[in-house]
Design a protein around this motif. Structure first.
Motif, PDB file in Angstrom:
ATOM      1  N   GLY A 215       0.847  -1.233  -0.015  1.00  0.00           N
ATOM      2  CA  GLY A 215      -0.002   0.180  -0.082  1.00  0.00           C
ATOM      3  C   GLY A 215       0.916   1.170  -0.090  1.00  0.00           C
ATOM      4  O   GLY A 215       1.703   1.536  -1.093  1.00  0.00           O
ATOM      5  N   GLY A 216       0.795   2.113   1.106  1.00  0.00           N
ATOM      6  CA  GLY A 216       1.704   3.255   1.211  1.00  0.00           C
ATOM      7  C   GLY A 216       0.770   4.419   0.903  1.00  0.00           C
ATOM      8  O   GLY A 216      -0.567   4.231   0.869  1.00  0.00           O
ATOM      9  N   TYR A 217       1.421   5.582   0.981  1.00  0.00           N
ATOM     10  CA  TYR A 217       0.864   6.856   0.524  1.00  0.00           C
ATOM     11  C   TYR A 217       0.997   7.484  -0.625  1.00  0.00           C
ATOM     12  O   TYR A 217       0.576   8.649  -0.599  1.00  0.00           O
ATOM     13  N   SER A 218       1.476   6.912  -1.753  1.00  0.00           N
ATOM     14  CA  SER A 218       1.879   7.689  -3.046  1.00  0.00           C
ATOM     15  C   SER A 218       0.734   7.067  -4.056  1.00  0.00           C
ATOM     16  O   SER A 218       0.077   6.273  -3.746  1.00  0.00           O
ATOM     17  N   SER A 219       1.025   7.437  -5.071  1.00  0.00           N
ATOM     18  CA  SER A 219       0.261   7.148  -6.324  1.00  0.00           C
ATOM     19  C   SER A 219       0.400   5.833  -6.781  1.00  0.00           C
ATOM     20  O   SER A 219      -0.555   5.003  -7.304  1.00  0.00           O
ATOM     21  N   GLU A 220       1.442   5.261  -6.028  1.00  0.00           N
ATOM     22  CA  GLU A 220       1.912   3.692  -6.373  1.00  0.00           C
ATOM     23  C   GLU A 220       1.210   2.544  -5.560  1.00  0.00           C
ATOM     24  O   GLU A 220       1.462   1.491  -5.636  1.00  0.00           O
ATOM     25  N   LYS A 221       0.494   3.290  -4.861  1.00  0.00           N
ATOM     26  CA  LYS A 221      -0.164   2.193  -3.703  1.00  0.00           C
ATOM     27  C   LYS A 221      -0.829   0.950  -4.282  1.00  0.00           C
ATOM     28  O   LYS A 221      -0.780   0.036  -3.792  1.00  0.00           O
ATOM     29  N   GLU A 222      -1.437   1.281  -5.254  1.00  0.00           N
ATOM     30  CA  GLU A 222      -2.393   0.107  -6.001  1.00  0.00           C
ATOM     31  C   GLU A 222      -1.475  -0.865  -6.600  1.00  0.00           C
ATOM     32  O   GLU A 222      -1.703  -2.087  -6.526  1.00  0.00           O
TER      33      GLU A 222
ATOM     34  N   THR B 231      -1.834   2.515   5.154  1.00  0.00           N
ATOM     35  CA  THR B 231      -2.455   3.608   4.566  1.00  0.00           C
ATOM     36  C   THR B 231      -2.214   4.811   5.342  1.00  0.00           C
ATOM     37  O   THR B 231      -1.878   4.491   6.685  1.00  0.00           O
ATOM     38  N   LYS B 232      -2.620   6.039   4.913  1.00  0.00           N
ATOM     39  CA  LYS B 232      -2.304   7.239   5.755  1.00  0.00           C
ATOM     40  C   LYS B 232      -3.224   7.194   7.161  1.00  0.00           C
ATOM     41  O   LYS B 232      -2.900   7.787   8.144  1.00  0.00           O
ATOM     42  N   ASN B 233      -4.340   6.507   7.044  1.00  0.00           N
ATOM     43  CA  ASN B 233      -5.637   6.599   7.947  1.00  0.00           C
ATOM     44  C   ASN B 233      -5.084   5.348   9.117  1.00  0.00           C
ATOM     45  O   ASN B 233      -5.161   5.814  10.381  1.00  0.00           O
TER      46      ASN B 233
ATOM     47  N   THR C 237       6.385   6.205  -0.982  1.00  0.00           N
ATOM     48  CA  THR C 237       6.470   6.540   0.377  1.00  0.00           C
ATOM     49  C   THR C 237       5.514   5.621   1.310  1.00  0.00           C
ATOM     50  O   THR C 237       4.563   5.697   0.664  1.00  0.00           O
ATOM     51  N   PRO C 238       5.555   5.089   2.456  1.00  0.00           N
ATOM     52  CA  PRO C 238       6.701   5.143   3.047  1.00  0.00           C
ATOM     53  C   PRO C 238       7.974   4.153   3.240  1.00  0.00           C
ATOM     54  O   PRO C 238       8.875   3.868   4.036  1.00  0.00           O
ATOM     55  N   GLY C 239       7.465   3.046   2.048  1.00  0.00           N
ATOM     56  CA  GLY C 239       8.553   1.892   2.213  1.00  0.00           C
ATOM     57  C   GLY C 239       9.575   2.108   1.180  1.00  0.00           C
ATOM     58  O   GLY C 239      10.591   1.156   1.184  1.00  0.00           O
ATOM     59  N   GLU C 240       9.846   3.081   0.121  1.00  0.00           N
ATOM     60  CA  GLU C 240      10.952   2.818  -0.623  1.00  0.00           C
ATOM     61  C   GLU C 240      11.687   4.261  -0.460  1.00  0.00           C
ATOM     62  O   GLU C 240      12.866   4.375  -0.977  1.00  0.00           O
TER      63      GLU C 240
END
Length: 326
Positions: A10-17, A43-45, A85-88
């Protein structure tokens, strides 16, 4: 005794999907005989484990643990499948290091450095790594089109400095297109890199630590049906990805040695995929990805397959290496 493994996605960026797809493939192929596997959505939440019935259990961020059936569950290792972000960018790596949980990607400093295209190229230039001529642009700076194009020429590329999967990237042919291209990049990041166009063969080189040894995987040649290797080309079948690449013996040797040098100079670990374009038989570095795509169609798994490495072996090796070096 089986190890408890969290597969974060997941994550917080456009790459989450895209990250969710990678994480789902890791969840599918990671050995259930060796590991207890827990897919974790970030996710951010909220951060939460999603079981097979669709039930959510929230992660305790104090120690990255779960409570299931009123019992605490602690993880032995985290498989990092987050692109962006936040994994990369190092944030997740730093957090996990602070609380003492090993993870499969590179360390936090290397993640932050490689995710920042401008800083990465600046760091590698003293080591003789060829790359395109480039200029930085920050949000709020004046756009002096003539000065920019005097340096990088036309056509040129405008890229978000900290983004992946070709989000925030444009190829510019005319001076009047530059401001809009910069605005497009600023949708992804407040820093931009503007690069000269490199005309040549594009290749992707996977370098990984596999069963304790650093290994260069078979190289992939990228032939885009579009104007460049954009989002459609990467994820919607608008490209040919030819593994092994159609390179001369000399080209293969040169780019393999260069990718390996980058991996060692930066003290990387885990999986990496470096992108190059050959200009006059010289490979020029575009970027280094430290959490590359891991779907069955992604480039790194394609390369591993040609090398005779199954997805179960590929993913399991990353876990074992992380546990060994914690």
């Amino acid at each position: 005794m089986k190890k408890n493994i969290a597969i974060v996605m997941g994550g917080y960026s456009s790459e989450k999907e895209i990250s969710k797809k990678s994480g789902s493939v890791v969840t599918k192929f990671l050995s259930k005989e060796k590991y207890n596997v827990y897919p974790v959505l970030i996710t951010k939440n909220k951060w939460y484990y999603l079981d097979e019935l669709g039930n959510e259990s929230e992660i305790n961020k104090a120690d990255f643990s779960l409570t299931i059936n009123n019992r605490p569950l602690h993880f032995d290792c985290v498989f990092n499948a987050i692109h962006g972000t936040p994994g990369e960018d190092g944030l997740l790596q730093a957090y996990l290091e602070l609380i003492g949980i090993p993870q499969t990607a590179c360390n936090y400093y290397q993640a932050a450095l490689t995710f920042n295209k401008r800083d990465l190229l600046s760091t590698l230039k003293p080591y003789g790594i060829p790359c395109a001529t480039s200029l930085p642009y920050n949000k709020g700076d004046e756009i002096n089109t003539s000065k920019i194009l005097d340096v990088v020429g036309l056509p040129c590329f405008v890229k978000a400095n900290k983004a992946g999967s070709s989000y925030g990237i444009s190829k510019v042919y005319k001076a009047k297109e530059l401001p809009q291209a910069i605005e497009n990049a600023l949708q992804e990041d407040d820093e931009v890199i503007i690069e000269s166009f490199l005309d040549g063969t594009e290749v992707s080189v996977g370098v990984i630590t596999y069963q304790g040894e650093v290994r260069v995987l078979p190289i992939t040649e990228i032939v885009s049906d579009n104007d460049f290797f954009d989002y459609e080309a990467k994820y919607q079948g608008k490209s040919q990805e030819i593994t092994p690449a159609r390179l001369t013996e000399e080209q293969h040797k040169t780019v393999s040695e260069l990718a390996l040098k980058i991996y060692k100079v930066l003290k990387l670990k885990g999986y990496t995929r470096s992108e190059f374009i050959f200009v006059n038989n010289i490979p020029h570095l575009l970027e280094v990805n430290t959490t590359p795509g891991l779907t069955e169609e992604s480039i790194l798994p394609q390369q591993a397959k040609v090398a005779g490495i199954s997805l179960e072996e590929l993913f399991g090796s990353a876990i074992e290496d992380a546990l060994l070096n914690k």
